[in-house]
Design a protein around this motif. Structure first.
Motif, mmCIF file in Angstrom:
data_model
loop_
_atom_site.group_PDB
_atom_site.id
_atom_site.type_symbol
_atom_site.label_atom_id
_atom_site.label_comp_id
_atom_site.label_asym_id
_atom_site.label_seq_id
_atom_site.Cartn_x
_atom_site.Cartn_y
_atom_site.Cartn_z
ATOM 1 N N ASN A 318 -6.115 120.952 113.812
ATOM 2 C CA ASN A 318 -6.958 119.881 113.258
ATOM 3 C C ASN A 318 -7.350 120.167 111.810
ATOM 4 O O ASN A 318 -8.523 120.069 111.419
ATOM 5 C CB ASN A 318 -8.212 119.687 114.114
ATOM 6 N N SER A 319 -6.349 120.546 111.018
ATOM 7 C CA SER A 319 -6.601 120.912 109.619
ATOM 8 C C SER A 319 -7.206 119.747 108.853
ATOM 9 O O SER A 319 -6.821 118.583 109.038
ATOM 10 C CB SER A 319 -5.294 121.320 108.943
ATOM 11 N N SER A 320 -8.138 120.087 107.978
ATOM 12 C CA SER A 320 -8.716 119.077 107.096
ATOM 13 C C SER A 320 -7.750 118.808 105.950
ATOM 14 O O SER A 320 -6.874 119.627 105.656
ATOM 15 C CB SER A 320 -10.050 119.573 106.535
#
Length: 447
Positions: A318-320
């Motif tokens: 869930n990388s920004s």
């Protein structure tokens, strides 16, 4: 390498002689124009021309002219309509001749083929079902402007398969000679070229062909997209690919064309060039050094195998967007500091979390399309990417090629020779179709 054709030949020929790739650009140009009804000059129903026993009505011609004016970004005036009508009528006559020849040879085009072609056009260009018709309708143009052209293209590809392909052969000595020539050209500059071709079947047609070429050139200078002009007015088989002739080496084309290309810079469009077959307008799309890290091996890669390296820079779940951009920047830094596969390995070893792996004997066709296309023409050791691959940023590079020493594979060379000979044979066949036709242009019928 006999005269018999298989499914691969059929797919290649249908793609080359009938695939309307550039219609997406045409639809985009037309769709940007909001017109709810055709103008009054488009309402005539007299017969503008009889092609054998097939009519071209003034209404059909007017709609195609309107389409061409919009795409060519030409002002809608009486003078421009008259000039455009001559160009468009020539193309429509060729389409009628192709349909008539198909009919005489017992070849037909089912409505399902038209529907499939239209659906593929919409799907390939991110349009919803019915998007093409809606785009044309906004400009007051019927869908038949598109589907009539599709029908002629599909019919002609079938004619080429049945009547022309069987007489075209590629021998082993021809492939051997071509490979020797390719090896001798390693390091020379090669050019990616597109063309608009105006056929001249009889000497007395040369002046009219030149006038047509000059009118097309005026439209190009006025901002008309080159692929759009190709699709509407080029008689060459390459019209199905937006006129793209692919990568060509000096000496590959006729001397007059080679001489013109030698004087051109990238993105430049030539003056009309005369050859025995007709008039050509060329556009130089790109240049590169041939054979340095691999020639163009499109078409599945043939027997070419790539030895590659892959680097992965991990991304947290869930990388920004900021985290993705940081890893992307890190990957770009690795690429910029590396000139070989060994450099890439060293840079990866110095980078926290980076892992590398080697892959041998990879077919370009087995790679994701974006990576495969880049790998076919990439330099040896050239970092490609970065690509966002799941939970990682990916860098790939071709470390060596097997089976071709950076040259096209034997299969690719054979296909290239086949298509070159087939295009020439199809052009001769079309010339004979024109010469044997009865064409009556009704000068008293005006759009």
């Amino acid at each position: 390498m006999s005269g018999h054709f298989c499914n691969n030949d059929r797919n290649l020929i249908v793609h080359r002689f009938s695939l309307p790739r550039v219609f997406a650009a045409l639809l985009a140009a037309v769709g940007a124009t909001c017109v709810t009804a055709a103008p009054t000059w488009a309402q005539g129903h007299c017969v503008a021309a009889m092609v054998n026993d097939l009519p071209i009505t003034a209404f059909e011609l007017a709609q195609r002219v309107r389409f061409s004016l919009l795409v060519g970004r030409v002002a809608d005036s009486a003078d421009n309509r008259e000039r455009m009508a001559r160009q468009v009528l020539r193309q429509m006559i060729d389409e009628r001749l192709q349909l008539d020849d198909a009919r005489r040879n017992g070849i037909s085009v089912d409505q399902s083929e038209i529907t499939e072609r239209l659906a593929r056009l919409e799907q390939d260009n991110g349009m919803p079902p019915g998007g093409a018709q809606a785009s044309l309708a906004r400009a007051g143009i019927p869908l038949s402007v598109l589907t009539d052209s599709f029908r002629a293209q599909i019919a002609w590809s079938k004619v080429v398969l049945r009547k022309v392909r069987a007489g075209v052969n590629v021998s082993a000595p021809e492939v051997d000679a071509s490979l020797r020539q390719l090896k001798s050209n390693v390091g020379k500059s090669e050019n990616r070229v597109a063309e608009i071709f105006i056929a001249v079947d009889k000497p007395d047609q040369a002046d009219e062909g030149l006038r047509t070429a000059r009118r097309i050139q005026e439209q190009l200078r006025g901002g008309a997209p080159f692929p759009a002009m190709v699709q509407q007015f080029s008689s060459g088989a390459s019209a199905a690919n937006g006129g793209d002739l692919g990568w060509v080496l000096p000496g590959s084309l006729e001397p007059a064309l080679d001489a013109a290309i030698a004087r051109m810079s990238v993105n430049q469009v030539s003056e009309p060039i005369r050859t025995q077959a007709g008039w050509h307008i060329l556009k130089l799309l790109a240049q590169r050094s041939y054979g340095r890290g691999g020639a163009n091996t499109s078409g599945g890669g043939g027997d070419v195998r790539l030895n590659m390296i892959q680097l992965l820079l991990p991304l947290p779940p869930n990388s920004s967007p900021d985290e993705i951009e940081r890893q992307k920047g890190l990957a770009q830094g690795i690429i910029s500091q590396s000139k070989s596969c060994a450099d890439l390995r060293r840079q990866c070893d110095r980078t926290k979390g980076c892992t590398s792996a080697d892959s041998e004997g990879v077919s370009p066709a087995a790679l994701p399309a974006t990576i495969g296309d880049a790998a076919r023409s990439a330099g040896i050791g050239q970092g490609l990417g970065p690509y966002h691959a799941g939970n990682a940023m990916q860098i790939v590079a071709v470390c060596s090629r097997e089976g071709d020493n950076g040259l096209p594979s034997r299969d690719t060379v054979e296909r290239t020779i086949l298509m070159t000979k087939l295009e020439a044979a199809a052009r001769r066949y079309m010339r004979d179709v024109r010469r044997n036709a009865i064409i009556d242009i009704r000068k008293d019928c005006r759009i």
